[in-house]
Write a protein that holds these residues in place. Structure first.
Motif, PDB file in Angstrom:
ATOM      1  N   GLY A 282      42.781  24.609  65.285  1.00 25.46           N
ATOM      2  CA  GLY A 282      41.329  24.571  65.256  1.00 25.46           C
ATOM      3  C   GLY A 282      40.837  23.640  64.161  1.00 25.46           C
ATOM      4  O   GLY A 282      41.573  23.302  63.233  1.00 25.46           O
ATOM      5  N   HIS A 283      39.573  23.236  64.254  1.00 28.22           N
ATOM      6  CA  HIS A 283      39.097  22.170  63.360  1.00 28.22           C
ATOM      7  C   HIS A 283      39.050  22.583  61.897  1.00 28.22           C
ATOM      8  O   HIS A 283      39.085  21.717  61.003  1.00 28.22           O
ATOM      9  CB  HIS A 283      37.747  21.631  63.826  1.00 28.22           C
ATOM     10  N   TRP A 319      31.580  29.946  71.318  1.00 25.97           N
ATOM     11  CA  TRP A 319      32.897  30.572  71.141  1.00 25.97           C
ATOM     12  C   TRP A 319      33.205  30.594  69.653  1.00 25.97           C
ATOM     13  O   TRP A 319      33.876  29.710  69.120  1.00 25.97           O
ATOM     14  CB  TRP A 319      33.952  29.802  71.928  1.00 25.97           C
ATOM     15  N   GLN A 330      31.652  27.634  64.090  1.00 28.25           N
ATOM     16  CA  GLN A 330      31.303  27.186  65.422  1.00 28.25           C
ATOM     17  C   GLN A 330      32.337  26.180  65.935  1.00 28.25           C
ATOM     18  O   GLN A 330      32.977  25.479  65.148  1.00 28.25           O
ATOM     19  CB  GLN A 330      29.944  26.486  65.429  1.00 28.25           C
ATOM     20  N   PRO A 331      32.479  26.059  67.263  1.00 28.99           N
ATOM     21  CA  PRO A 331      33.279  24.950  67.778  1.00 28.99           C
ATOM     22  C   PRO A 331      32.611  23.632  67.419  1.00 28.99           C
ATOM     23  O   PRO A 331      31.388  23.555  67.280  1.00 28.99           O
ATOM     24  CB  PRO A 331      33.296  25.190  69.290  1.00 28.99           C
ATOM     25  N   PHE A 370      35.304  19.695  72.784  1.00 25.17           N
ATOM     26  CA  PHE A 370      35.142  20.491  71.567  1.00 25.17           C
ATOM     27  C   PHE A 370      36.515  20.928  71.064  1.00 25.17           C
ATOM     28  O   PHE A 370      37.453  21.123  71.849  1.00 25.17           O
ATOM     29  CB  PHE A 370      34.345  21.768  71.848  1.00 25.17           C
ATOM     30  N   ARG A 371      36.597  21.134  69.747  1.00 22.91           N
ATOM     31  CA  ARG A 371      37.714  21.864  69.159  1.00 22.91           C
ATOM     32  C   ARG A 371      37.197  23.199  68.646  1.00 22.91           C
ATOM     33  O   ARG A 371      36.137  23.265  68.022  1.00 22.91           O
ATOM     34  CB  ARG A 371      38.340  21.076  67.998  1.00 22.91           C
ATOM     35  N   HIS A 372      37.941  24.267  68.956  1.00 20.99           N
ATOM     36  CA  HIS A 372      37.571  25.581  68.431  1.00 20.99           C
ATOM     37  C   HIS A 372      37.795  25.582  66.924  1.00 20.99           C
ATOM     38  O   HIS A 372      38.492  24.717  66.380  1.00 20.99           O
ATOM     39  CB  HIS A 372      38.360  26.688  69.117  1.00 20.99           C
ATOM     40  N   ALA A 373      37.233  26.571  66.244  1.00 18.36           N
ATOM     41  CA  ALA A 373      37.239  26.531  64.786  1.00 18.36           C
ATOM     42  C   ALA A 373      38.535  27.007  64.161  1.00 18.36           C
ATOM     43  O   ALA A 373      39.055  26.374  63.242  1.00 18.36           O
ATOM     44  CB  ALA A 373      36.070  27.354  64.232  1.00 18.36           C
ATOM     45  N   LEU A 378      39.521  30.662  71.358  1.00 18.87           N
ATOM     46  CA  LEU A 378      39.562  29.838  72.564  1.00 18.87           C
ATOM     47  C   LEU A 378      40.325  30.543  73.681  1.00 18.87           C
ATOM     48  O   LEU A 378      39.868  30.609  74.830  1.00 18.87           O
ATOM     49  CB  LEU A 378      40.191  28.478  72.248  1.00 18.87           C
TER      50      LEU A 378
END
Length: 408
Positions: A282-283, A319, A330-331, A370-373, A378
């Motif tokens: 995740g990011h 998500w 946040q994503p 998007f990348r999930h956090a 996800l």
């Protein structure tokens, strides 16, 4: 599809974002959104990079971060990965059909699941429960008396937070046992009780492993805190392990997480590490100085309307990761470049407006990646990942949700 990361050719296609996300878009263009993907080259890179960072100390895979049985199996097939850290007892029982080394990362009060474990000798040999309070042992005994069940393996979860004179409690609120005397007292209680076997110790230093140190102006303070906390923890963990080995023959001492692999691996008291979030990446895990994971997991949503020339609205998107309710959970929109969520709306349950230069050329039907956090959020939203290798879709693999499971 069975995932075999050992057969994935090396490569780093994500270093060219336009080509990488463009290939992802083409690979799943006929699949309706929301669509989630796993980049095989990126997942392979992350898995091997974490082994390098672990320096030869085995890594136990945190299942909550993946929530995909096939992804778990693929990682455990790589030498250097060993065992699963599960998050609920029903999940552990499900996984124990296929895996023989599962540690439950959190105490369980699920009475039906405890009864199932107590009546299944194979599962009882494969699953280690986590405790930090005699009341948890009392509950288990109330479900099934010791004389009527298999011996249950248990590990003690010790608070790894830093109790700073100036900052107070630094870390997460987990176990009530913190110092050597408290841990030894609990260990003796466990060892003296029939029906239990003390086999392990866990100390998760969330203030180091889960705290990015490259986020902004506060970085020097974060790095100072992590150095001081790591030094205190190394001394305390070493003393705890030495004292516990006088009480029981520990099979494992578990520590660390994605953000602290190098530092925790250097602690001679630790016999294994745990990591998971850095595999799908995740990011939030792009905000550490010491490593840079590849964007292995991502998801795409469709533009459904355009309120203004520089704003597009995608369907879905809220998500949200665990932790404090701040923007970083946040994503994050990553492609096309130049998009951001709106401060007054953020990522929404059924729609997410995105503003920026990237929106100007977009229209209804276009896709935003998007990348999930952070971790498992996800996998809880999709029933499968589409596997992308060499820019092509090569298969798919179900999440827990896709297999009809929702554990937490």
């Amino acid at each position: 599809m069975t995932i075999d990361l050992r057969a994935v050719p090396p490569g780093q296609p994500w270093t060219d974002p336009r080509s990488y996300w463009g290939a992802m878009t083409r690979a799943v263009r006929d699949i309706p959104a929301p669509v989630a993907v796993l980049g095989m080259e990126a997942l392979r890179f992350n898995a091997l990079d974490m082994l390098v960072r672990a320096g030869g100390v085995p890594i136990r895979v945190a299942s909550k971060s993946l929530r995909s049985r096939e992804a778990l199996a693929a990682l455990l097939a790589i030498p250097g990965y060993r065992g699963i850290l599960a998050f609920t007892l029903p999940e552990a029982l499900w996984l124990a059909d296929q895996h023989d080394d599962i540690v439950l990362g959190y105490p369980s009060t699920d009475r039906p699941a405890i009864a199932r474990l107590a009546g299944d000798e194979q599962a009882a040999a494969r699953i280690t429960l986590m405790v930090d309070d005699p009341a948890q042992l009392d509950l288990i005994d109330a479900v099934v008396r010791p004389a009527e069940r298999a011996t249950l393996r248990v590990a003690i979860d010790v608070d790894a937070s830093w109790r700073s004179a100036g900052l107070g409690h630094v870390g997460v609120r987990r176990s009530p046992v913190h110092d050597v005397a408290e841990v030894v007292r609990l260990a003796r209680m466990v060892a003296a009780r029939p029906g239990f076997e003390l086999v392990g110790l866990m100390m998760y230093e969330a203030q180091i492993a889960g705290q990015p140190d490259a986020e902004g102006p506060g970085d020097p303070v974060i790095r100072w805190m992590q150095r001081r906390s790591a030094a205190e923890l190394a001394d305390r963990r070493g003393a705890i392990v030495a004292a516990l080995r006088e009480v029981a023959a520990l099979e494992f001492v578990n520590g660390g997480g994605t953000g602290s692999l190098e530092r925790t691996a250097a602690d001679e008291a630790v016999t294994e590490l745990t990591a998971g979030s850095g595999l799908f990446a995740g990011h939030l895990f792009s905000r550490y100085r010491s490593f840079q994971p590849a964007p292995a997991a991502a998801f795409a949503l469709d533009v459904v309307r355009k309120p203004t020339d520089d704003i597009v609205t995608v369907l879905g998107g809220g998500w949200i990761a665990s932790g404090p309710p701040v923007a970083s959970r946040q994503p994050a929109p990553v492609w096309p470049a130049g998009l951001r969520t709106l401060a007054r709306e953020g990522a929404g349950e059924v729609q997410t407006p995105l503003q920026g230069s990237g929106a100007r050329a977009m229209r209804a039907g276009d896709r935003v990646w998007f990348r999930h956090a952070k971790s498992g959020e996800l996998s809880e939203r999709v029933d499968r990942f589409h596997l992308i290798q060499g820019g092509e879709r090569v298969g798919e693999t179900p999440t827990y949700r896709g297999e009809g499971k929702a554990f937490l």
